[in-house]
Motif scaffolding. Structure first.
Motif, PDB file in Angstrom:
ATOM      1  N   HIS A  17       0.769  -1.218  -0.122  1.00 28.94           N
ATOM      2  CA  HIS A  17       0.070   0.139  -0.007  1.00 28.94           C
ATOM      3  C   HIS A  17       1.035   1.346   0.061  1.00 28.94           C
ATOM      4  CE1 HIS A  17      -3.993   1.909   1.593  1.00 28.94           C
ATOM      5  NE2 HIS A  17      -3.046   2.887   1.151  1.00 28.94           N
ATOM      6  N   GLU A  66      -8.673   1.875  -2.948  1.00 25.15           N
ATOM      7  CA  GLU A  66      -8.936   1.539  -1.610  1.00 25.15           C
ATOM      8  C   GLU A  66     -10.173   2.183  -0.883  1.00 25.15           C
ATOM      9  OE1 GLU A  66      -6.683   3.645   1.743  1.00 25.15           O
ATOM     10  OE2 GLU A  66      -5.526   4.397  -0.079  1.00 25.15           O
ATOM     11  N   HIS A  98       1.487   5.182  -2.207  1.00 25.59           N
ATOM     12  CA  HIS A  98       0.995   6.033  -3.265  1.00 25.59           C
ATOM     13  C   HIS A  98       1.988   6.618  -4.014  1.00 25.59           C
ATOM     14  CE1 HIS A  98      -3.089   5.080  -1.854  1.00 25.59           C
ATOM     15  NE2 HIS A  98      -2.718   5.474  -0.543  1.00 25.59           N
ATOM     16  N   HIS A 126      -4.787  -0.351   7.598  1.00 27.55           N
ATOM     17  CA  HIS A 126      -4.798   0.579   8.878  1.00 27.55           C
ATOM     18  C   HIS A 126      -5.155   0.077   9.965  1.00 27.55           C
ATOM     19  CE1 HIS A 126      -4.202   2.879   5.231  1.00 27.55           C
ATOM     20  NE2 HIS A 126      -5.386   3.474   4.819  1.00 27.55           N
TER      21      HIS A 126
HETATM   22 ZN   LIG Z   1      -3.844   4.660   1.060  1.00 23.45          ZN
END
Ligand SMILES: [Zn+2]
Lengths: 89, 314
Positions: B51, B150, B53, B214
């Motif tokens: 994960h 997501e 970006h 998360h």
């Molecule tokens: Zn993210």
């Protein structure tokens, strides 16, 4: 630390060796932060944030496992299990 | 009601590296890995960041990740820092995620994968979200697309939940895997419970093909005990740290647990996964356990996506 399996392989001495100074430093940060708050001028409602900080500190002292999870929950909004009915979803 | 504190017994094996103060274990390990370091890999293990970006990061970051041992990463679609005005804005973003980013990653030998959706923040605009959801299938057969994500909640509103459910509908219809963002700080517990309610309320979903990201101490157990994958996101400030992530591996075992950096345009550290690797090593955990979390687990999860073609490093 209670509730742990793998950590049981390490001795407290080994963990303290790694953690004592960082923990001591963080406790001093908290102490200094609270002193800073006390020196500041009070100006109305704090939204209960000061109380929540003190409650969190009490949780640190409790002789219970999962202190981190309990502190997380103290700082969390409540969950209402009927939320889907409320949202009509 | 499931408890946030419990999960079955840990399955991971005990540390094998001799450790007194942390240094002995690390030193002996380093001695055995000299040739690997000479080859230029700073962490000594290959890893995958599930994960991150990268559209928000520089090409220099790709180079740094490669030097740290990153061989693959996956990039979920997310909020750009401002609300996009039209479905074409998302189409252009998906184009970038499926063409230029894989190319830029390949310059450093990193394989790039991606997930497509309209993020929870922009999902507040339900009409736009529906247009985006209708457009996503144009991209689902492109190489490197792993699924829908997501998706999730941000402030736990009715509109966010509506769009979340419509994304789930799309994923079920197209048989895609799902990557889920859970809210931060005071909204996390409530939002995670709501997300789990929606997921467990849909009997069509294969829980082993859903990653809930998360997680922190008060949500990790909830996610794992329901049979989903859980991702721990490491942040330089305010949220989960490499040390706390290592604690969660110790308490819950490595099964269905992932670690990521979620590096983006905000304060974040793209090399957070190597920080976790180092923390695990300092505690004397065996390389097999570290590799399981940072390499084998992402491969197992991604491997369930039809768009996943991986060339392992030789
Ligand atoms: Zn993210």
């Amino acid at each position: 630390m209670k509730g742990s399996c793998m950590l049981g392989e390490r001795t407290r001495e080994a963990v303290l060796e790694q953690e004592f100074l960082p923990l001591r430093a963080r406790i001093l940060e908290i102490a200094a932060g609270l002193d800073r708050l006390d020196r500041a001028v009070a100006d109305g409602d704090d939204g209960g944030r000061r109380d929540r900080l003190e409650n969190a500190i009490q949780l640190l002292l409790a002789d219970e496992p999962s202190r981190a999870a309990r502190i997380q929950l103290l700082f969390s909004r409540d969950y209402d299990e009927d939320w889907r009915t409320r949202f009509e979803l | 009601m499931p408890s946030p504190f419990s999960r079955g017994a840990c399955s991971a094996s005990a540390a094998q590296v001799p450790l007194v103060s942390g240094r002995v274990g690390v030193a002996s390990w380093f001695a055995g890995q000299r040739s690997f370091f000479i080859a230029g890999n700073c962490t000594g293990v290959y890893y995958i960041d599930p994960h991150i970006h990268m559209v928000s990061r520089t090409t220099d970051d790709y180079e740094t990740l490669a030097k740290m041992g990153c061989v693959a990463l996956s990039e979920p679609a997310f909020w750009a820092g401002y609300d996009r005005g039209s479905v074409d804005g998302f189409r252009d973003y998906f184009e970038q995620l499926t063409t230029f980013e894989p190319k830029r990653a390949s310059w450093y030998g990193i394989q790039h994968f991606t997930w497509l959706c309209i993020n929870a923040k922009e999902a507040e605009n339900v009409a736009l979200a529906r247009d985006v959801i209708a457009m996503i299938p144009e991209f689902l057969d492109r190489p490197g697309v792993l699924g829908i994500g997501e998706i999730g909640l941000n402030k736990n509103t009715r509109n966010e939940a509506t769009v979340f459910l419509e994304h789930i509908e799309l994923a079920v219809k197209t048989n895609e895997q799902i990557l889920i963002h859970t809210p931060h700080l005071e909204d996390k517990y409530q939002g995670t419970r709501m997300i789990l309610d929606m997921l467990t309320g849909d009997g069509r979903l294969d829980r082993n093909r859903v990653l809930v990201d998360h997680v922190e101490e008060h949500t990790v157990g909830l996610v794992l005990e329901q049979g989903f994958w859980a991702g721990m996101t490491l942040y330089p400030v305010s949220k989960c740290t490499p040390q706390r992530a290592a604690d969660m591996v110790e308490m819950y075992g490595p099964e269905r647990l992932l670690v990521n950096s979620a590096g983006d345009w905000g304060p974040s550290k793209p090399t957070a996964v190597p920080d976790f690797i180092l923390e695990m090593r300092k505690r004397g955990h065996p390389e097999s356990l570290i590799k399981r979390v940072v390499y084998d687990n992402p491969l197992t999860f991604f491997g369930q996506s039809r768009g996943f073609r991986f060339n392992p490093p030789v």
